[in-house]
Design a protein around this motif. Structure first.
Motif, short mmCIF file in Angstrom:
data_model
loop_
_atom_site.label_atom_id
_atom_site.label_comp_id
_atom_site.label_asym_id
_atom_site.label_seq_id
_atom_site.Cartn_x
_atom_site.Cartn_y
_atom_site.Cartn_z
N GLY A 295 0.81 -1.21 0.00
CA GLY A 295 0.00 0.00 0.00
C GLY A 295 0.84 1.26 0.00
O GLY A 295 0.55 2.21 -0.73
N LEU A 296 1.92 1.28 0.80
CA LEU A 296 2.79 2.46 0.81
C LEU A 296 3.46 2.64 -0.54
O LEU A 296 3.53 3.76 -1.07
CB LEU A 296 3.85 2.33 1.90
CG LEU A 296 4.85 3.49 1.91
CD1 LEU A 296 4.18 4.79 2.33
CD2 LEU A 296 6.04 3.19 2.81
N PHE A 297 3.96 1.56 -1.13
CA PHE A 297 4.59 1.66 -2.44
C PHE A 297 3.61 2.21 -3.49
O PHE A 297 4.00 2.94 -4.39
CB PHE A 297 5.12 0.30 -2.89
CG PHE A 297 6.32 -0.17 -2.12
CD1 PHE A 297 7.11 0.72 -1.41
CD2 PHE A 297 6.67 -1.51 -2.09
CE1 PHE A 297 8.22 0.29 -0.70
CE2 PHE A 297 7.78 -1.95 -1.39
CZ PHE A 297 8.56 -1.04 -0.70
N ALA A 298 2.35 1.83 -3.35
CA ALA A 298 1.35 2.25 -4.34
C ALA A 298 1.04 3.74 -4.25
O ALA A 298 0.76 4.39 -5.27
CB ALA A 298 0.07 1.44 -4.16
N MET B 54 -2.76 -6.64 17.37
CA MET B 54 -1.66 -7.21 16.59
C MET B 54 -1.73 -6.73 15.14
O MET B 54 -0.71 -6.36 14.53
CB MET B 54 -1.72 -8.73 16.63
CG MET B 54 -1.49 -9.32 18.01
SD MET B 54 -1.78 -11.12 18.00
CE MET B 54 -1.63 -11.49 19.76
N ALA B 55 -2.93 -6.72 14.57
CA ALA B 55 -3.10 -6.30 13.18
C ALA B 55 -2.74 -4.83 13.01
O ALA B 55 -2.12 -4.43 12.01
CB ALA B 55 -4.54 -6.55 12.73
N ALA B 56 -3.13 -4.00 13.99
CA ALA B 56 -2.81 -2.57 13.92
C ALA B 56 -1.30 -2.35 13.89
O ALA B 56 -0.78 -1.52 13.13
CB ALA B 56 -3.44 -1.83 15.09
N LEU B 57 -0.58 -3.09 14.72
CA LEU B 57 0.88 -2.97 14.73
C LEU B 57 1.49 -3.50 13.43
O LEU B 57 2.49 -2.97 12.95
CB LEU B 57 1.46 -3.71 15.93
CG LEU B 57 1.14 -3.11 17.31
CD1 LEU B 57 1.76 -3.95 18.41
CD2 LEU B 57 1.63 -1.67 17.40
N GLN B 58 0.89 -4.54 12.86
CA GLN B 58 1.40 -5.07 11.60
C GLN B 58 1.25 -4.07 10.46
O GLN B 58 2.05 -4.06 9.53
CB GLN B 58 0.70 -6.38 11.25
CG GLN B 58 1.19 -7.59 12.02
CD GLN B 58 2.66 -7.84 11.77
OE1 GLN B 58 3.52 -7.41 12.54
NE2 GLN B 58 2.99 -8.53 10.69
N LEU B 59 0.22 -3.24 10.54
CA LEU B 59 0.05 -2.21 9.52
C LEU B 59 1.23 -1.24 9.49
O LEU B 59 1.52 -0.64 8.45
CB LEU B 59 -1.25 -1.45 9.75
CG LEU B 59 -2.55 -2.20 9.44
CD1 LEU B 59 -3.75 -1.38 9.87
CD2 LEU B 59 -2.64 -2.55 7.96
N LEU B 60 1.91 -1.10 10.62
CA LEU B 60 3.07 -0.22 10.67
C LEU B 60 4.25 -0.75 9.87
O LEU B 60 5.22 -0.03 9.64
CB LEU B 60 3.50 0.01 12.12
CG LEU B 60 2.55 0.85 12.98
CD1 LEU B 60 3.06 0.93 14.41
CD2 LEU B 60 2.39 2.25 12.39
N GLY C 149 4.32 -1.18 6.83
CA GLY C 149 4.43 -0.32 5.65
C GLY C 149 5.38 0.84 5.87
O GLY C 149 6.03 1.30 4.92
N LEU C 150 5.48 1.30 7.11
CA LEU C 150 6.41 2.39 7.43
C LEU C 150 7.76 1.87 7.89
O LEU C 150 8.80 2.33 7.43
CB LEU C 150 5.80 3.29 8.52
CG LEU C 150 4.51 4.02 8.14
CD1 LEU C 150 3.98 4.81 9.32
CD2 LEU C 150 4.72 4.92 6.93
N THR C 151 7.76 0.90 8.82
CA THR C 151 9.04 0.44 9.38
C THR C 151 9.94 -0.16 8.32
O THR C 151 11.15 0.00 8.35
CB THR C 151 8.82 -0.56 10.52
OG1 THR C 151 8.15 -1.73 10.03
CG2 THR C 151 7.99 0.05 11.63
N PHE C 152 9.34 -0.88 7.35
CA PHE C 152 10.13 -1.41 6.24
C PHE C 152 10.04 -0.51 5.01
O PHE C 152 11.05 -0.08 4.47
CB PHE C 152 9.68 -2.82 5.85
CG PHE C 152 10.34 -3.31 4.59
CD1 PHE C 152 11.61 -3.86 4.63
CD2 PHE C 152 9.72 -3.17 3.35
CE1 PHE C 152 12.25 -4.28 3.46
CE2 PHE C 152 10.34 -3.58 2.18
CZ PHE C 152 11.61 -4.14 2.24
#
Length: 418
Positions: free
Chosen positions: A283-286, A324-330, A332-335
């Protein structure tokens, strides 16, 4: 997004123009590359990451089916990791020196597929170990060289690098789904076959792409003959910081699944959580080129570091699927944000001719720090499973402070290179 000054040649005259973050994150005002070129680059990332998405999670399963012990598997993968880290910049530099990146990708891909073919021989540890280590060595420069080619496309035509790169993430997700259905003893040979086919396809797709002219689209002189920054003292701490942000994922990559299993999270749910992280990355790349708040590369790194502090600091406290899902959404930013920021800076300060070497050195920086992180996190996990994630939060915080300190230097170097 802060502007960088460049030159535009018009009818024999030179005019100063502002170029935001190069072609890596912004395409609004640039000439688009022909669709076939961007499609082939996207395909190159997709087929390479498809093979990587089969190899990384499922090769240990294959090795176990071949009769290897956990100690043997650890030794082989450890040896492969060390040689891969050393080989990546060397093999990428050979391609840069010859100016034949597409041909190099083909040769390295064919060599990788040939080593996978060794699995057809006797199930002896020496032969199997040679197959794994050889594959890892010759696959190590493929992604840096692919990134270098994609950055040349972005530089010369204005195509959005992130939109091409997202297909690599999509290929990885597809591979994990396919691999999950084939991770059985009766079908492990099919896993190996698909890994080999992916390597072959990577080489063929690379050779189908046109030769990419070096230099940049604004009419500036080709920087091929300019000195690369590798001998400069300032380059290495910057490269180390880039690697630090990716290495802050060590606790999660090494022990995230085990941590969730210890919390009695179902295996299917764990798979969903991993997928959420990769989808966030896609999503971030898009949308990277159309972010409403435009940021220059160091700010991307700062955002990535702050997100990592939050993600890893709260990771042990998340005890519901929603948390857990909310943290996984991050992820997109952390990587994703760290990846885009690092590549944007390297694309600015490293001349096009040496872009593959620069990407190879970045891969080595990440690999060394990731290996150290995995070792430290392993020891901490035995003591307290929460400690590795708190350590990663602290590492990310250090990264934020280092970026704040190095941002003036990075901006000066980018301006000088531009």
């Amino acid at each position: 997004m802060l502007p960088y000054h460049g030159q535009l040649a018009l009818k024999g005259k030179t005019k100063i123009v502002n170029i935001p973050l190069g072609a890596i994150l912004d395409i609004n005002h640039m000439t688009r590359t022909p669709p076939k070129v961007s499609t082939r680059v996207s395909g190159l990332f997709a087929v390479h990451f498809f093979g990587f998405g089969l190899f990384l999670p499922f090769l240990p399963v294959v090795l176990e089916f071949r009769g290897l012990s956990a100690e043997d598997i650890g030794f082989i993968l450890g040896a492969g990791t060390i040689t891969r880290i050393a080989a990546s910049p060397l093999l990428a530099n050979i391609a840069d020196r010859t100016g034949q990146r597409r041909l190099a990708i083909l040769i390295y891909s064919l060599a990788g597929a040939a080593f996978i073919g060794l699995f057809c021989g006797p199930a002896e540890i020496v032969l199997i170990g040679s197959a794994v280590v050889g594959y890892m060595v010759f696959q190590s420069p493929v992604l840096p060289l692919s990134d270098a080619y994609a950055l040349d496309v972005a530089r010369n035509t204005g195509t959005d690098y992130a939109r091409m790169r997202l297909w690599g993430s999509a290929g990885f997700v597809g591979a994990t789904l396919v691999g999950g259905t084939l991770a059985a003893q009766a079908t492990n040979w099919l896993l190996l076959l698909l890994i080999a086919i992916s390597a072959l396809m990577t080489g063929l797709v690379a050779m189908s792409m046109p030769s990419q002219k070096r230099g940049d689209r604004t009419g500036e002189p080709d920087r091929a003959d300019q000195a690369a920054p590798f001998a400069s003292v300032w380059f290495w701490p910057v490269l180390a910081v880039f690697g630090l942000f990716q290495a802050s994922h060590a606790a999660f990559y090494g022990f995230g699944t085990l941590y969730w299993q210890a919390m009695d999270v179902p295996d299917f749910t764990i798979g969903v959580l991993w997928a959420i992280g990769v989808v966030a990355e896609i999503g971030l790349f898009a949308i990277a080129a159309r972010l409403p708040i435009r940021m220059d590369p160091p700010v991307f790194l700062l955002v990535a570091g702050i997100a990592a502090v939050v993600r890893w600091g709260l990771f042990p406290l998340a005890d519901t699927f929603a948390a857990m899902a909310a943290l996984q959404l991050l992820h997109g930013l952390t990587f994703g944000a760290a990846h885009l920021g690092s590549l944007a800076i390297l694309a600015k300060v490293v001349p096009s001719r040496w872009s593959g070497t620069g990407q190879g050195l970045l891969a080595t920086s990440i690999g060394i720090q990731m290996a150290i992180g995995l070792g430290v996190c392993g020891a901490l996990y035995e003591t307290d499973p929460d400690l590795p994630f708190y350590l990663m939060a602290a590492v990310a915080a250090v990264g934020v402070l280092l970026v704040l300190a190095l941002t003036p230097l990075m901006r000066r170097r980018m301006a000088a290179a531009g």
